[in-house]
Write a protein that holds these residues in place. Sequence first.
Motif, PDB file in Angstrom:
ATOM      1  N   ALA A 269       0.830  -1.211   0.000  1.00  0.00           N
ATOM      2  CA  ALA A 269       0.000   0.000   0.000  1.00  0.00           C
ATOM      3  C   ALA A 269       0.861   1.256   0.000  1.00  0.00           C
ATOM      4  O   ALA A 269       1.869   1.338   0.709  1.00  0.00           O
ATOM      5  N   ILE A 270       0.446   2.225  -0.824  1.00  0.00           N
ATOM      6  CA  ILE A 270       1.085   3.538  -0.870  1.00  0.00           C
ATOM      7  C   ILE A 270       0.116   4.597  -0.375  1.00  0.00           C
ATOM      8  O   ILE A 270       0.486   5.508   0.349  1.00  0.00           O
ATOM      9  N   GLU A 271      -1.135   4.460  -0.786  1.00  0.00           N
ATOM     10  CA  GLU A 271      -2.141   5.467  -0.464  1.00  0.00           C
ATOM     11  C   GLU A 271      -3.511   4.813  -0.465  1.00  0.00           C
ATOM     12  O   GLU A 271      -3.754   3.844  -1.184  1.00  0.00           O
ATOM     13  N   GLY A 272      -4.407   5.354   0.335  1.00  0.00           N
ATOM     14  CA  GLY A 272      -5.763   4.823   0.384  1.00  0.00           C
ATOM     15  C   GLY A 272      -5.825   3.519   1.152  1.00  0.00           C
ATOM     16  O   GLY A 272      -4.933   3.193   1.936  1.00  0.00           O
ATOM     17  N   SER A 273      -6.855   2.748   0.890  1.00  0.00           N
ATOM     18  CA  SER A 273      -7.111   1.520   1.638  1.00  0.00           C
ATOM     19  C   SER A 273      -7.621   0.425   0.703  1.00  0.00           C
ATOM     20  O   SER A 273      -8.566   0.655  -0.064  1.00  0.00           O
ATOM     21  N   LYS A 274      -7.001  -0.743   0.787  1.00  0.00           N
ATOM     22  CA  LYS A 274      -7.488  -1.871  -0.013  1.00  0.00           C
ATOM     23  C   LYS A 274      -8.921  -2.212   0.386  1.00  0.00           C
ATOM     24  O   LYS A 274      -9.741  -2.537  -0.467  1.00  0.00           O
ATOM     25  N   GLN A 275      -9.232  -2.081   1.677  1.00  0.00           N
ATOM     26  CA  GLN A 275     -10.593  -2.380   2.121  1.00  0.00           C
ATOM     27  C   GLN A 275     -11.600  -1.408   1.519  1.00  0.00           C
ATOM     28  O   GLN A 275     -12.717  -1.802   1.177  1.00  0.00           O
ATOM     29  N   ALA A 276     -11.206  -0.145   1.342  1.00  0.00           N
ATOM     30  CA  ALA A 276     -12.102   0.826   0.698  1.00  0.00           C
ATOM     31  C   ALA A 276     -12.388   0.398  -0.740  1.00  0.00           C
ATOM     32  O   ALA A 276     -13.517   0.534  -1.229  1.00  0.00           O
ATOM     33  N   LEU A 277     -11.372  -0.129  -1.424  1.00  0.00           N
ATOM     34  CA  LEU A 277     -11.569  -0.635  -2.787  1.00  0.00           C
ATOM     35  C   LEU A 277     -12.482  -1.852  -2.779  1.00  0.00           C
ATOM     36  O   LEU A 277     -13.418  -1.944  -3.581  1.00  0.00           O
ATOM     37  N   VAL A 278     -12.237  -2.782  -1.886  1.00  0.00           N
ATOM     38  CA  VAL A 278     -13.084  -3.979  -1.775  1.00  0.00           C
ATOM     39  C   VAL A 278     -14.536  -3.573  -1.497  1.00  0.00           C
ATOM     40  O   VAL A 278     -15.460  -4.080  -2.135  1.00  0.00           O
ATOM     41  N   ASP A 279     -14.722  -2.645  -0.565  1.00  0.00           N
ATOM     42  CA  ASP A 279     -16.082  -2.186  -0.242  1.00  0.00           C
ATOM     43  C   ASP A 279     -16.759  -1.581  -1.467  1.00  0.00           C
ATOM     44  O   ASP A 279     -17.938  -1.839  -1.724  1.00  0.00           O
ATOM     45  N   ALA A 280     -16.030  -0.778  -2.238  1.00  0.00           N
ATOM     46  CA  ALA A 280     -16.590  -0.162  -3.437  1.00  0.00           C
ATOM     47  C   ALA A 280     -16.993  -1.219  -4.461  1.00  0.00           C
ATOM     48  O   ALA A 280     -18.047  -1.113  -5.096  1.00  0.00           O
ATOM     49  N   VAL A 281     -16.168  -2.260  -4.613  1.00  0.00           N
ATOM     50  CA  VAL A 281     -16.501  -3.349  -5.541  1.00  0.00           C
ATOM     51  C   VAL A 281     -17.772  -4.054  -5.072  1.00  0.00           C
ATOM     52  O   VAL A 281     -18.674  -4.317  -5.872  1.00  0.00           O
ATOM     53  N   LEU A 282     -17.866  -4.328  -3.778  1.00  0.00           N
ATOM     54  CA  LEU A 282     -19.054  -4.992  -3.242  1.00  0.00           C
ATOM     55  C   LEU A 282     -20.313  -4.131  -3.374  1.00  0.00           C
ATOM     56  O   LEU A 282     -21.421  -4.664  -3.455  1.00  0.00           O
ATOM     57  N   GLU A 283     -20.124  -2.817  -3.407  1.00  0.00           N
ATOM     58  CA  GLU A 283     -21.255  -1.900  -3.592  1.00  0.00           C
ATOM     59  C   GLU A 283     -21.617  -1.727  -5.066  1.00  0.00           C
ATOM     60  O   GLU A 283     -22.553  -1.016  -5.404  1.00  0.00           O
ATOM     61  N   GLY A 284     -20.837  -2.357  -5.957  1.00  0.00           N
ATOM     62  CA  GLY A 284     -21.123  -2.283  -7.381  1.00  0.00           C
ATOM     63  C   GLY A 284     -20.671  -1.002  -8.048  1.00  0.00           C
ATOM     64  O   GLY A 284     -21.132  -0.670  -9.138  1.00  0.00           O
ATOM     65  N   LYS A 285     -19.760  -0.282  -7.426  1.00  0.00           N
ATOM     66  CA  LYS A 285     -19.291   0.979  -8.007  1.00  0.00           C
ATOM     67  C   LYS A 285     -18.323   0.713  -9.153  1.00  0.00           C
ATOM     68  O   LYS A 285     -17.532  -0.224  -9.103  1.00  0.00           O
ATOM     69  N   PRO A 286     -18.386   1.539 -10.187  1.00  0.00           N
ATOM     70  CA  PRO A 286     -17.428   1.410 -11.293  1.00  0.00           C
ATOM     71  C   PRO A 286     -15.999   1.650 -10.809  1.00  0.00           C
ATOM     72  O   PRO A 286     -15.765   2.469  -9.923  1.00  0.00           O
ATOM     73  N   VAL A 287     -15.060   0.934 -11.407  1.00  0.00           N
ATOM     74  CA  VAL A 287     -13.644   1.024 -11.020  1.00  0.00           C
ATOM     75  C   VAL A 287     -12.818   1.343 -12.256  1.00  0.00           C
ATOM     76  O   VAL A 287     -13.059   0.786 -13.335  1.00  0.00           O
ATOM     77  N   ARG A 288     -11.847   2.236 -12.090  1.00  0.00           N
ATOM     78  CA  ARG A 288     -10.862   2.539 -13.132  1.00  0.00           C
ATOM     79  C   ARG A 288      -9.478   2.305 -12.567  1.00  0.00           C
ATOM     80  O   ARG A 288      -9.238   2.499 -11.379  1.00  0.00           O
ATOM     81  N   ILE A 289      -8.573   1.912 -13.456  1.00  0.00           N
ATOM     82  CA  ILE A 289      -7.197   1.613 -13.044  1.00  0.00           C
ATOM     83  C   ILE A 289      -6.234   2.486 -13.839  1.00  0.00           C
ATOM     84  O   ILE A 289      -6.381   2.645 -15.054  1.00  0.00           O
ATOM     85  N   TYR A 290      -5.248   3.018 -13.141  1.00  0.00           N
ATOM     86  CA  TYR A 290      -4.197   3.839 -13.751  1.00  0.00           C
ATOM     87  C   TYR A 290      -2.873   3.110 -13.583  1.00  0.00           C
ATOM     88  O   TYR A 290      -2.581   2.576 -12.517  1.00  0.00           O
ATOM     89  N   TRP A 291      -2.061   3.078 -14.648  1.00  0.00           N
ATOM     90  CA  TRP A 291      -0.724   2.516 -14.576  1.00  0.00           C
ATOM     91  C   TRP A 291       0.164   3.199 -15.604  1.00  0.00           C
ATOM     92  O   TRP A 291      -0.320   3.858 -16.512  1.00  0.00           O
ATOM     93  N   THR A 292       1.451   3.028 -15.438  1.00  0.00           N
ATOM     94  CA  THR A 292       2.399   3.637 -16.368  1.00  0.00           C
ATOM     95  C   THR A 292       3.166   2.556 -17.110  1.00  0.00           C
ATOM     96  O   THR A 292       3.386   1.460 -16.594  1.00  0.00           O
ATOM     97  N   GLY A 293       3.564   2.905 -18.313  1.00  0.00           N
ATOM     98  CA  GLY A 293       4.482   2.078 -19.098  1.00  0.00           C
ATOM     99  C   GLY A 293       5.832   2.780 -19.097  1.00  0.00           C
ATOM    100  O   GLY A 293       6.076   3.664 -18.285  1.00  0.00           O
ATOM    101  N   ARG A 294       6.685   2.411 -20.022  1.00  0.00           N
ATOM    102  CA  ARG A 294       8.004   3.053 -20.087  1.00  0.00           C
ATOM    103  C   ARG A 294       7.909   4.538 -20.391  1.00  0.00           C
ATOM    104  O   ARG A 294       8.610   5.347 -19.790  1.00  0.00           O
ATOM    105  N   THR A 295       7.069   4.901 -21.334  1.00  0.00           N
ATOM    106  CA  THR A 295       6.956   6.300 -21.737  1.00  0.00           C
ATOM    107  C   THR A 295       5.531   6.815 -21.742  1.00  0.00           C
ATOM    108  O   THR A 295       5.299   7.959 -22.116  1.00  0.00           O
ATOM    109  N   VAL A 296       4.581   5.988 -21.350  1.00  0.00           N
ATOM    110  CA  VAL A 296       3.169   6.358 -21.432  1.00  0.00           C
ATOM    111  C   VAL A 296       2.472   6.144 -20.099  1.00  0.00           C
ATOM    112  O   VAL A 296       2.979   5.446 -19.216  1.00  0.00           O
TER     113      VAL A 296
END
Length: 132
Positions: free
Chosen positions: A45-72
């Motif tokens: 963990a760096i920021e936020g809470s995994k449990q907050a994410l789990v709770d949001a998934v269980l509530e049916g909330k939409p989820v988006r993911i951000y990640w980086t590549g080498r240059t993008v």
Amino acid sequence: MKTLLVAFGAALVAAVISASYGATANTSATTSWRLAYAHDGQGRAIEGSKQALVDAVLEGKPVRIYWTGRTVQHVSDAGFLTLLQGEVFAQIPMITAQRPSTDPATVDLRDGTWQSVFATNGDRALRWFVQN
């Protein structure tokens, strides 16, 4: 008088439909995204809470993911979510493969497709956002 009755009737119908379907005004508060959880490449963990994410998934909330590549940097909606032993797994919908170039900045489509499953315990640093 007839115009007034028609306007009143239309307003009444709109109010009933809105109440029946729980419609709300399209404001930034109802459509905003917030960071629920961020982790490094080892799933720490760096920021936020995994449990907050789990709770949001269980509530049916939409989820988006951000990640980086080498240059993008990438952002994708999670197409399919799985909870397993306290971890969240997200399938990224299949896309046409692409090839970024930095001089000049372009992104070209290439042959093939790309799809992935990201996880909160995975080997990639991710930022998980949920819709309010």
